[in-house]
Design an enzyme around this catalytic site. Sequence first.
Site, short mmCIF file in Angstrom:
data_model
loop_
_atom_site.label_atom_id
_atom_site.label_comp_id
_atom_site.label_asym_id
_atom_site.label_seq_id
_atom_site.Cartn_x
_atom_site.Cartn_y
_atom_site.Cartn_z
N ASN A 46 0.83 -1.21 0.00
CA ASN A 46 0.00 0.00 0.00
C ASN A 46 0.86 1.26 0.00
O ASN A 46 0.34 2.37 0.16
CB ASN A 46 -0.91 0.02 1.22
CG ASN A 46 -2.01 -1.03 1.12
OD1 ASN A 46 -2.39 -1.43 0.04
ND2 ASN A 46 -2.50 -1.47 2.27
N HIS A 132 -15.42 0.06 4.17
CA HIS A 132 -14.44 -0.67 4.99
C HIS A 132 -15.07 -1.19 6.29
O HIS A 132 -15.97 -0.57 6.85
CB HIS A 132 -13.31 0.30 5.34
CG HIS A 132 -12.10 -0.34 5.92
ND1 HIS A 132 -11.86 -0.36 7.28
CD2 HIS A 132 -11.05 -0.98 5.35
CE1 HIS A 132 -10.71 -0.98 7.51
NE2 HIS A 132 -10.20 -1.36 6.35
N GLU A 182 -16.18 5.78 0.27
CA GLU A 182 -14.72 5.85 0.17
C GLU A 182 -14.36 6.58 -1.11
O GLU A 182 -15.06 6.45 -2.11
CB GLU A 182 -14.12 4.43 0.15
CG GLU A 182 -14.38 3.67 1.43
CD GLU A 182 -13.72 2.30 1.47
OE1 GLU A 182 -12.76 2.05 0.72
OE2 GLU A 182 -14.18 1.47 2.28
N SER A 186 -11.09 0.09 -1.51
CA SER A 186 -9.87 -0.64 -1.20
C SER A 186 -9.69 -1.93 -1.98
O SER A 186 -8.57 -2.31 -2.29
CB SER A 186 -9.81 -0.93 0.29
OG SER A 186 -10.98 -1.56 0.71
N ASP A 211 -13.91 8.29 3.35
CA ASP A 211 -12.70 7.59 3.78
C ASP A 211 -11.74 7.63 2.58
O ASP A 211 -12.00 7.00 1.56
CB ASP A 211 -13.09 6.16 4.16
CG ASP A 211 -11.89 5.30 4.52
OD1 ASP A 211 -10.76 5.62 4.09
OD2 ASP A 211 -12.08 4.30 5.23
N HIS A 214 -7.28 5.32 0.34
CA HIS A 214 -6.57 4.98 -0.89
C HIS A 214 -6.51 6.13 -1.90
O HIS A 214 -5.98 5.98 -2.98
CB HIS A 214 -7.20 3.74 -1.55
CG HIS A 214 -7.24 2.58 -0.62
ND1 HIS A 214 -6.17 1.75 -0.40
CD2 HIS A 214 -8.21 2.15 0.21
CE1 HIS A 214 -6.49 0.85 0.50
NE2 HIS A 214 -7.73 1.07 0.88
N LYS A 241 -0.78 4.29 4.43
CA LYS A 241 -0.70 3.83 3.03
C LYS A 241 0.25 4.75 2.27
O LYS A 241 1.44 4.69 2.51
CB LYS A 241 -2.11 3.70 2.47
CG LYS A 241 -2.70 2.41 3.03
CD LYS A 241 -4.16 2.26 3.01
CE LYS A 241 -4.51 0.94 3.71
NZ LYS A 241 -5.82 0.93 4.34
C1 PLP Z 1 -6.51 0.62 5.58
C2 PLP Z 1 -7.86 1.19 5.66
C3 PLP Z 1 -8.37 1.72 6.85
C4 PLP Z 1 -7.66 1.53 8.16
O1 PLP Z 1 -6.57 2.36 8.31
P1 PLP Z 1 -5.42 1.91 9.35
O2 PLP Z 1 -4.66 3.14 9.61
O3 PLP Z 1 -4.65 0.87 8.65
O4 PLP Z 1 -6.12 1.38 10.56
C5 PLP Z 1 -9.57 2.36 6.82
N1 PLP Z 1 -10.30 2.45 5.68
C6 PLP Z 1 -9.86 1.92 4.53
C7 PLP Z 1 -10.69 2.05 3.30
C8 PLP Z 1 -8.64 1.27 4.48
O5 PLP Z 1 -8.23 0.71 3.35
#
Ligand code: PLP
Length: 387
Positions: A46, A132, A182, A186, A211, A214, A241
């Site tokens: 990532n 997520h 999002e 993801s 969110d 990504h 990421k």
């Molecule tokens: C990775 C991810 C998270 C969580 O983030 P972390 O900092 O790894 O806990 C939340 N939402 C999405 C869409 C993700 O891919």
Amino acid sequence: MAFDFLSANIAQQKQRARYRVRQCVAEQNGRYVKIDDKSYLNFSSNDYLGLNHHPEINQALIAGADRFGTCASGSSLITGYSYAHQALENDICDWLNKPNCLIFASGFSANNALMHALGHESCQLYLDKLSHASLIDGALSSHAKVKRFLHNDTAQLQRFLTQSQQAAIKEGNELNKVIVSEGVFSMDGDQADVEQLSKIAQQHQALLYLDDAHSIGVVGNKGEGSSSVADVDVIMATFGKSIATSGAFVACDELLADYLVNFSRHYIYSTAISPALAWATKKSIEIIQREHWRREKITELSQLLASKLSNKVQLIKNASSIHAIVIGDEVATLAVCQKLRDKGIWLSAIRPPTVPNNSSRLRVTVTSKHESKDINYLANCINEVIA
Ligand SMILES: *Cc1c(COP(=O)(O)O)cnc(C)c1O
């Protein structure tokens, strides 16, 4: 026997080819990963912008540790909130053009916290079906009513919003609405229509929560993610990421930030992230804004991959770093993964419950550390193994 469910559930997991084990990684960057003394081309990282191991970020981490220490030594409301955290928050506010920003220990925790904060009993949360796990868990354990709309189906979202508004008027209740999605998804790597979501939110007087795990770093001229596309009320993104450190932020207005500081248990009862890491994160965000070539390279390599894959390969086309190749069956997907591993390629098989039944897939992530020859090799191997 007591706790029989532990072994029973593990046995079932194995029988369904869903059993998971961890791999201990000896070394990795956005291009290679070394496991069990063997080096593989890494297509499951990532670290989209290839910033892990960046010398300037490493130096900032050391400088941050020297100046502020490795540990915050308290939660943000006691003495954990340092100049390093504040400076990072200010930079994020400038970057995303938002009045306020708070830092959380992880994206998982930030999503949970925000679904709780916005999940008051007067609220209804509308979540994209592919949201997520941290959003779903947070929403379902909140006091709000929760509705999930079909993935990227904005027409269904609008119907849900209208229906619940009409029901609320009938009952004489006030309803606070939150749309949750999002920026880039993801598992499929496809994007939400952020402009359309923003319009719908305004029409229905709903709050838009995105969110950007990504999208941050990857989308937008300065990597600012979804806020480069349209007006988004609340943006959450992880540092884990493309930003290549650890922790997460929520950018929002003053009132919501104030509310979180006062009521969010995830924020109040958790140690602030390491100030050294906050200092490194600040440096990473500075690099992300100025080094456009990293985003351009992802686009270029992604187009190359799409053009080289046989048309028998079911690629979900999109403009992010994530490229999903749907295979279907868990066993078949694992077999493909193993064959690619034998050819020196590391990528992950994503299986239910992470994705819907019978849609197991390969998740290929292209980073700005890859070279054209890596992509050509990957495409040739996939064509050979799948087609
Ligand atoms: C990775 C991810 C998270 C969580 O983030 P972390 O900092 O790894 O806990 C939340 N939402 C999405 C869409 C993700 O891919």
